[in-house]
Design an enzyme around this catalytic site. Structure first.
Site, PDB file in Angstrom:
ATOM      1  N   GLU A  18       0.841  -1.203   0.000  1.00 54.70           N
ATOM      2  CA  GLU A  18       0.000   0.000   0.000  1.00 54.70           C
ATOM      3  C   GLU A  18       0.877   1.255   0.000  1.00 54.70           C
ATOM      4  O   GLU A  18       1.824   1.356   0.766  1.00 54.70           O
ATOM      5  CB  GLU A  18      -0.911  -0.010   1.233  1.00 54.70           C
ATOM      6  N   TYR A  50      -6.680   7.090  -0.808  1.00 53.38           N
ATOM      7  CA  TYR A  50      -7.551   8.138  -1.354  1.00 53.38           C
ATOM      8  C   TYR A  50      -7.770   9.157  -0.258  1.00 53.38           C
ATOM      9  O   TYR A  50      -8.194   8.801   0.851  1.00 53.38           O
ATOM     10  CB  TYR A  50      -8.862   7.450  -1.714  1.00 53.38           C
ATOM     11  N   ALA A  52      -9.044  13.107   1.375  1.00 51.34           N
ATOM     12  CA  ALA A  52     -10.170  14.037   1.303  1.00 51.34           C
ATOM     13  C   ALA A  52      -9.776  15.176   0.362  1.00 51.34           C
ATOM     14  O   ALA A  52      -8.621  15.573   0.301  1.00 51.34           O
ATOM     15  CB  ALA A  52     -10.462  14.581   2.695  1.00 51.34           C
ATOM     16  N   HIS A  77      -7.924   3.127  -3.820  1.00 51.76           N
ATOM     17  CA  HIS A  77      -8.886   3.210  -2.722  1.00 51.76           C
ATOM     18  C   HIS A  77      -9.919   4.270  -3.124  1.00 51.76           C
ATOM     19  O   HIS A  77      -9.608   5.195  -3.878  1.00 51.76           O
ATOM     20  CB  HIS A  77      -8.204   3.632  -1.423  1.00 51.76           C
ATOM     21  N   ARG A 107     -15.819   3.658   3.368  1.00 54.81           N
ATOM     22  CA  ARG A 107     -16.699   4.753   3.751  1.00 54.81           C
ATOM     23  C   ARG A 107     -15.908   6.048   3.865  1.00 54.81           C
ATOM     24  O   ARG A 107     -16.314   7.089   3.387  1.00 54.81           O
ATOM     25  CB  ARG A 107     -17.348   4.420   5.106  1.00 54.81           C
ATOM     26  N   ASP A 109     -13.801   8.871   6.543  1.00 54.46           N
ATOM     27  CA  ASP A 109     -14.111   9.518   7.818  1.00 54.46           C
ATOM     28  C   ASP A 109     -14.616  10.926   7.573  1.00 54.46           C
ATOM     29  O   ASP A 109     -14.191  11.592   6.626  1.00 54.46           O
ATOM     30  CB  ASP A 109     -12.855   9.547   8.699  1.00 54.46           C
ATOM     31  N   HIS A 151     -13.963  -1.683  14.451  1.00 58.50           N
ATOM     32  CA  HIS A 151     -13.882  -0.289  14.026  1.00 58.50           C
ATOM     33  C   HIS A 151     -14.257   0.597  15.219  1.00 58.50           C
ATOM     34  O   HIS A 151     -15.209   0.293  15.945  1.00 58.50           O
ATOM     35  CB  HIS A 151     -14.860  -0.078  12.852  1.00 58.50           C
TER      36      HIS A 151
HETATM   37  P1  FAD Z   1     -18.044   0.837   7.060  1.00 61.91           P
HETATM   38  O1  FAD Z   1     -17.861  -0.562   6.593  1.00 61.91           O
HETATM   39  O2  FAD Z   1     -19.165   1.585   6.487  1.00 61.91           O
HETATM   40  O3  FAD Z   1     -18.053   0.831   8.614  1.00 61.91           O
HETATM   41  C1  FAD Z   1     -17.948   2.041   9.371  1.00 61.91           C
HETATM   42  C2  FAD Z   1     -18.714   1.885  10.681  1.00 61.91           C
HETATM   43  O4  FAD Z   1     -20.115   1.747  10.403  1.00 61.91           O
HETATM   44  C3  FAD Z   1     -18.314   0.616  11.466  1.00 61.91           C
HETATM   45  O5  FAD Z   1     -18.359   0.931  12.828  1.00 61.91           O
HETATM   46  C4  FAD Z   1     -19.387  -0.387  11.083  1.00 61.91           C
HETATM   47  O6  FAD Z   1     -19.563  -1.382  12.075  1.00 61.91           O
HETATM   48  C5  FAD Z   1     -20.615   0.528  10.944  1.00 61.91           C
HETATM   49  N1  FAD Z   1     -21.604  -0.002  10.014  1.00 61.91           N
HETATM   50  C6  FAD Z   1     -21.392  -0.571   8.803  1.00 61.91           C
HETATM   51  N2  FAD Z   1     -22.551  -0.946   8.235  1.00 61.91           N
HETATM   52  C7  FAD Z   1     -23.545  -0.590   9.108  1.00 61.91           C
HETATM   53  C8  FAD Z   1     -24.957  -0.717   9.093  1.00 61.91           C
HETATM   54  N3  FAD Z   1     -25.610  -1.291   8.076  1.00 61.91           N
HETATM   55  N4  FAD Z   1     -25.667  -0.239  10.168  1.00 61.91           N
HETATM   56  C9  FAD Z   1     -25.017   0.349  11.212  1.00 61.91           C
HETATM   57  N5  FAD Z   1     -23.666   0.482  11.270  1.00 61.91           N
HETATM   58  C10 FAD Z   1     -22.940   0.023  10.233  1.00 61.91           C
HETATM   59  N6  FAD Z   1      -9.650   6.026   4.662  1.00 61.91           N
HETATM   60  C11 FAD Z   1      -9.455   6.996   3.707  1.00 61.91           C
HETATM   61  O7  FAD Z   1      -9.964   8.116   3.855  1.00 61.91           O
HETATM   62  N7  FAD Z   1      -8.705   6.745   2.580  1.00 61.91           N
HETATM   63  C12 FAD Z   1      -8.126   5.532   2.351  1.00 61.91           C
HETATM   64  O8  FAD Z   1      -7.467   5.323   1.334  1.00 61.91           O
HETATM   65  C13 FAD Z   1      -8.303   4.494   3.324  1.00 61.91           C
HETATM   66  N8  FAD Z   1      -7.773   3.268   3.146  1.00 61.91           N
HETATM   67  C14 FAD Z   1      -8.010   2.274   4.064  1.00 61.91           C
HETATM   68  C15 FAD Z   1      -7.474   0.992   3.842  1.00 61.91           C
HETATM   69  C16 FAD Z   1      -7.694  -0.041   4.756  1.00 61.91           C
HETATM   70  C17 FAD Z   1      -7.135  -1.407   4.470  1.00 61.91           C
HETATM   71  C18 FAD Z   1      -8.423   0.227   5.951  1.00 61.91           C
HETATM   72  C19 FAD Z   1      -8.621  -0.860   6.971  1.00 61.91           C
HETATM   73  C20 FAD Z   1      -8.953   1.486   6.181  1.00 61.91           C
HETATM   74  C21 FAD Z   1      -8.755   2.524   5.253  1.00 61.91           C
HETATM   75  N9  FAD Z   1      -9.294   3.808   5.438  1.00 61.91           N
HETATM   76  C22 FAD Z   1      -9.092   4.797   4.493  1.00 61.91           C
HETATM   77  C23 FAD Z   1     -10.011   4.147   6.675  1.00 61.91           C
HETATM   78  C24 FAD Z   1     -11.545   3.996   6.565  1.00 61.91           C
HETATM   79  O9  FAD Z   1     -12.074   4.907   5.622  1.00 61.91           O
HETATM   80  C25 FAD Z   1     -12.124   4.275   7.948  1.00 61.91           C
HETATM   81  O10 FAD Z   1     -11.746   3.265   8.849  1.00 61.91           O
HETATM   82  C26 FAD Z   1     -13.640   4.519   8.032  1.00 61.91           C
HETATM   83  O11 FAD Z   1     -13.928   5.045   9.324  1.00 61.91           O
HETATM   84  C27 FAD Z   1     -14.501   3.271   7.876  1.00 61.91           C
HETATM   85  O12 FAD Z   1     -14.504   2.815   6.597  1.00 61.91           O
HETATM   86  P2  FAD Z   1     -15.228   1.403   6.254  1.00 61.91           P
HETATM   87  O13 FAD Z   1     -15.205   1.261   4.791  1.00 61.91           O
HETATM   88  O14 FAD Z   1     -14.642   0.317   7.061  1.00 61.91           O
HETATM   89  O15 FAD Z   1     -16.710   1.730   6.752  1.00 61.91           O
END
Ligand code: FAD
Length: 289
Positions: A18, A50, A52, A77, A107, A109, A151
């Site tokens: 990465e 990726y 903001a 990403h 998703r 932040d 998370h």
């Molecule tokens: P989600 O899967 O949507 O989860 C977020 C929260 O919502 C969790 O607490 C989950 O339990 C909850 N949730 C999910 N679905 C539901 C539902 N149906 N109902 C209620 N709650 C729900 N960030 C960046 O900005 N740029 C990057 O390039 C980047 N790369 C990353 C690469 C990796 C390998 C990882 C592990 C993280 C990366 N992140 C990046 C960070 C990521 O964007 C954050 O951790 C963000 O807060 C959560 O993203 P997610 O896709 O896991 O979200």
């Protein structure tokens, strides 16, 4: 080719890498030199984070496209902070037009001081983004993030596991984990997905420890935890031999962690390179794959 398929067909174990896109154009030559140095690890794929803001997102696109042009299987990403379907569809089209067939759906932040409710745009959870990508670009490879420690926003551990399973079932091919230091957390994550009937590859994300300061910064940003014993070991190394000793202790820990993950059947290792090739190369030499 879709990375999920590549992982299933790969000779194991493999490395994936990465990178983050440099903010300034003047940093690009050093960045690409670092990427070329890490070709020695024969990465199964490389991924580009990726950020903001519009210009950072253009950087992701440009760097991912260049890595694909250089013959690497490259994945961008993509987060859905404030995004509308048209923005995502346009980004995906540009990726495909540049030979990039894989995306890590996230998703993201909310900007500082905002809640997710006020920042989210048209996609509330990553599962919604995964469904949209699957509909818009049906044959695109899709990865998602998974959290060995839950998370940080999760109401409960169990709910986070459930939501991880849901976003994979929505159409993702594989998951990459958040960094972690206790292999039992990875084992429990994979077991919980299998119990829910989700059988996709889960690639563990490993952070080479560059320094105590960098480690503290990353932990505070991502909400992962570190076993007290390891942290103490790193502090003692620092007291005895400074930054160099911390890197050596971190390296030895990463090598042990990777060997245990291989014994558990992890498909490969995703290295958070922080664009620094040195420690990643040493880790690869020590683990011997
Ligand atoms: P989600 O899967 O949507 O989860 C977020 C929260 O919502 C969790 O607490 C989950 O339990 C909850 N949730 C999910 N679905 C539901 C539902 N149906 N109902 C209620 N709650 C729900 N960030 C960046 O900005 N740029 C990057 O390039 C980047 N790369 C990353 C690469 C990796 C390998 C990882 C592990 C993280 C990366 N992140 C990046 C960070 C990521 O964007 C954050 O951790 C963000 O807060 C959560 O993203 P997610 O896709 O896991 O979200």
């Amino acid at each position: 080719m879709r990375i999920g398929t590549l992982i299933r067909q790969a000779e194991r174990p493999f490395f994936s890498l990465e990178f983050f896109p440099p903010a300034e154009e003047s940093q690009l030559p050093a960045f690409y030199a670092a990427v070329e140095e890490l070709r020695a690890l024969r990465p199964l794929f490389v991924s580009v984070t990726y950020g903001a803001g519009g210009s950072r997102q253009r950087n992701t696109l440009a760097v991912t496209a260049e890595l694909a042009r250089r013959g690497l299987t490259a994945m961008a990403h993509l987060t859905c902070v404030g995004a509308q379907p048209g923005d995502i569809a346009a980004f995906l089209r540009e990726l495909r037009g540049n030979g990039v067939d894989n995306v890590l759906a996230l998703r993201g932040d909310p900007p500082k001081g905002q809640t997710w409710e006020s920042a989210c745009g048209a996609f509330r959870h990553t599962a919604d983004l995964v469904r949209f990508i699957r509909e818009t670009e049906p044959d695109m490879g899709i990865g998602v993030a998974a959290y060995p420690a839950p998370h940080p926003e999760s109401a409960t551990f169990a709910l986070d596991r459930l939501h991880t399973a849901e976003k994979l079932a929505a159409g993702a091919d594989f998951a990459i984990t958040q960094l972690f230091f206790d292999v039992r957390e990875y084992e429990a994550l994979v077991a919980s997905l299998r119990e829910r009937g989700v059988d996709v590859p889960v690639v563990p994300g490993i952070l080479p420890i560059q320094s105590l300061d960098a480690l503290r910064r990353v932990l505070s940003l991502c909400g992962a935890n570190i076993p007290g014993k390891l942290y103490l070991e790193l502090e003692e190394a620092h007291a005895a031999g400074g930054a160099e000793a911390v890197r050596e202790a971190g390296l030895a820990f990463a090598v042990r962690q990777i060997r245990r993950l291989m014994d558990m059947g992890a498909p490969g290792i995703h290295l958070y390179t922080l664009n620094k090739p040195g420690l990643c190369r040493r880790i690869a030499e020590e683990v011997g794959f």
